[in-house]
Structure formats: structure tokens, C-alpha cells
Design a protein around this motif. Structure first.
Motif, short mmCIF file in Angstrom:
data_model
loop_
_atom_site.label_atom_id
_atom_site.label_comp_id
_atom_site.label_asym_id
_atom_site.label_seq_id
_atom_site.Cartn_x
_atom_site.Cartn_y
_atom_site.Cartn_z
N MET A 1 52.69 25.39 74.15
CA MET A 1 52.94 26.58 74.92
C MET A 1 54.25 26.40 75.67
O MET A 1 54.40 25.44 76.42
CB MET A 1 51.78 26.79 75.89
N LEU A 2 55.20 27.29 75.44
CA LEU A 2 56.46 27.25 76.17
C LEU A 2 56.27 27.86 77.55
O LEU A 2 55.73 28.96 77.68
CB LEU A 2 57.54 28.04 75.42
N LEU A 3 56.69 27.14 78.55
CA LEU A 3 56.51 27.57 79.93
C LEU A 3 57.88 27.74 80.58
O LEU A 3 58.59 26.77 80.82
CB LEU A 3 55.67 26.55 80.68
N ASP A 4 58.24 28.99 80.82
CA ASP A 4 59.52 29.33 81.46
C ASP A 4 59.28 29.32 82.97
O ASP A 4 58.54 30.14 83.49
CB ASP A 4 59.96 30.71 80.99
N VAL A 5 59.89 28.38 83.66
CA VAL A 5 59.64 28.21 85.09
C VAL A 5 60.67 28.92 85.96
O VAL A 5 60.67 28.76 87.18
CB VAL A 5 59.56 26.70 85.48
N ARG A 6 61.51 29.73 85.34
CA ARG A 6 62.52 30.48 86.09
C ARG A 6 61.87 31.68 86.79
O ARG A 6 60.70 31.97 86.59
CB ARG A 6 63.62 30.97 85.15
N SER A 7 62.66 32.38 87.57
CA SER A 7 62.14 33.55 88.30
C SER A 7 61.76 34.65 87.31
O SER A 7 62.30 34.71 86.19
CB SER A 7 63.20 34.08 89.26
N PRO A 8 60.85 35.53 87.72
CA PRO A 8 60.50 36.67 86.86
C PRO A 8 61.71 37.53 86.48
O PRO A 8 61.77 38.05 85.37
CB PRO A 8 59.49 37.45 87.70
N ALA A 9 62.67 37.67 87.38
CA ALA A 9 63.86 38.47 87.08
C ALA A 9 64.67 37.85 85.95
O ALA A 9 65.12 38.56 85.03
CB ALA A 9 64.72 38.61 88.34
N LEU A 10 64.87 36.53 85.99
CA LEU A 10 65.60 35.86 84.91
C LEU A 10 64.81 35.91 83.61
O LEU A 10 65.37 36.10 82.54
CB LEU A 10 65.90 34.41 85.29
N PHE A 11 63.50 35.76 83.70
CA PHE A 11 62.64 35.83 82.52
C PHE A 11 62.76 37.20 81.88
O PHE A 11 62.84 37.32 80.66
CB PHE A 11 61.18 35.53 82.91
N LEU B 1 46.12 28.16 84.68
CA LEU B 1 46.06 27.51 83.36
C LEU B 1 44.68 27.57 82.74
O LEU B 1 44.46 27.07 81.65
CB LEU B 1 46.49 26.04 83.50
N ALA B 2 43.74 28.21 83.42
CA ALA B 2 42.34 28.21 83.00
C ALA B 2 42.11 28.81 81.61
O ALA B 2 41.16 28.44 80.93
CB ALA B 2 41.49 28.94 84.03
N ASP B 3 42.98 29.71 81.18
CA ASP B 3 42.81 30.34 79.86
C ASP B 3 43.26 29.46 78.71
O ASP B 3 43.07 29.81 77.55
CB ASP B 3 43.57 31.67 79.80
N TYR B 4 43.87 28.34 79.01
CA TYR B 4 44.36 27.42 77.99
C TYR B 4 43.45 26.21 77.88
O TYR B 4 42.97 25.70 78.88
CB TYR B 4 45.79 26.96 78.32
N SER B 5 43.26 25.77 76.65
CA SER B 5 42.48 24.56 76.42
C SER B 5 43.09 23.40 77.21
O SER B 5 44.32 23.35 77.40
CB SER B 5 42.50 24.23 74.92
N HIS B 6 42.25 22.49 77.67
CA HIS B 6 42.74 21.38 78.49
C HIS B 6 43.72 20.48 77.74
O HIS B 6 44.51 19.76 78.35
CB HIS B 6 41.57 20.56 79.04
N ASP B 7 43.68 20.52 76.39
CA ASP B 7 44.60 19.68 75.62
C ASP B 7 45.81 20.46 75.09
O ASP B 7 46.58 19.94 74.31
CB ASP B 7 43.86 18.97 74.48
#
Length: 75
Positions: free
Chosen positions: A1-11, A32-38
Motif C-alpha cells: 500500500m502506497l502511503l502519501d504522507v504529504r498534506s491533503p492539498a499536495l495530494f 489502519l484498521a481496514d488493512y490486514s496486519h501484514d
């Protein structure tokens, strides 16, 4: 899963297709609850001046989630 940690405006302006926007300060277990722990997460940042991806990767590790840090940036 790609996780973009920038601001919502930049995203909103641009992001890697398929990425999810979650700023490093908002990485908490309930988000993160909707994602499998692995599920592996790959964090990426705005540019070489930004440490958000590193901080996000640290937070994922603290939550016991597999993580990788994209060395390059979206720029």
C-alpha cells in the motif's frame, strides 16, 4: 500500500495512482484498521527537504506494521 504522507492539498494536486493520503501525524491504529496486519506500507515524501516519509515509517513500525521507505520522492 502506497502511503502519501504529504498534506491533503499536495495530494490533491498530484500523487502516485493508487496511493492513500495519510499525513504522518495522523497514522494511528484506527486509521489502519481496514488493512490486514501484514499489509506492507510504502511511505513517500514531497522532496529531499521533507522528513514526513521517515516519520511515517517510524510511526508504522511503532504500530507493529510492516513498512518500507521510498528513498526517492514524488518530485
Amino acid at each position: 500500500m502506497l502511503l502519501d504522507v504529504r498534506s491533503p492539498a499536495l495530494f490533491k494536486c498530484s500523487h502516485i495512482p493508487g496511493a492513500v493520503n495519510l499525513m504522518h501525524g495522523k497514522i494511528i491504529a484506527s486509521k489502519l484498521a481496514d488493512y490486514s496486519h501484514d499489509t506492507p506500507f510504502v511511505t513517500y515524501r514531497a522532496g529531499p527537504h521533507c522528513n514526513g516519509a521517515t516519520r511515517g515509517a517510524i510511526r508504522l513500525t511503532q504500530l507493529g506494521r510492516p513498512e518500507k521507505l521510498m528513498i526517492d520522492s514524488i518530485n
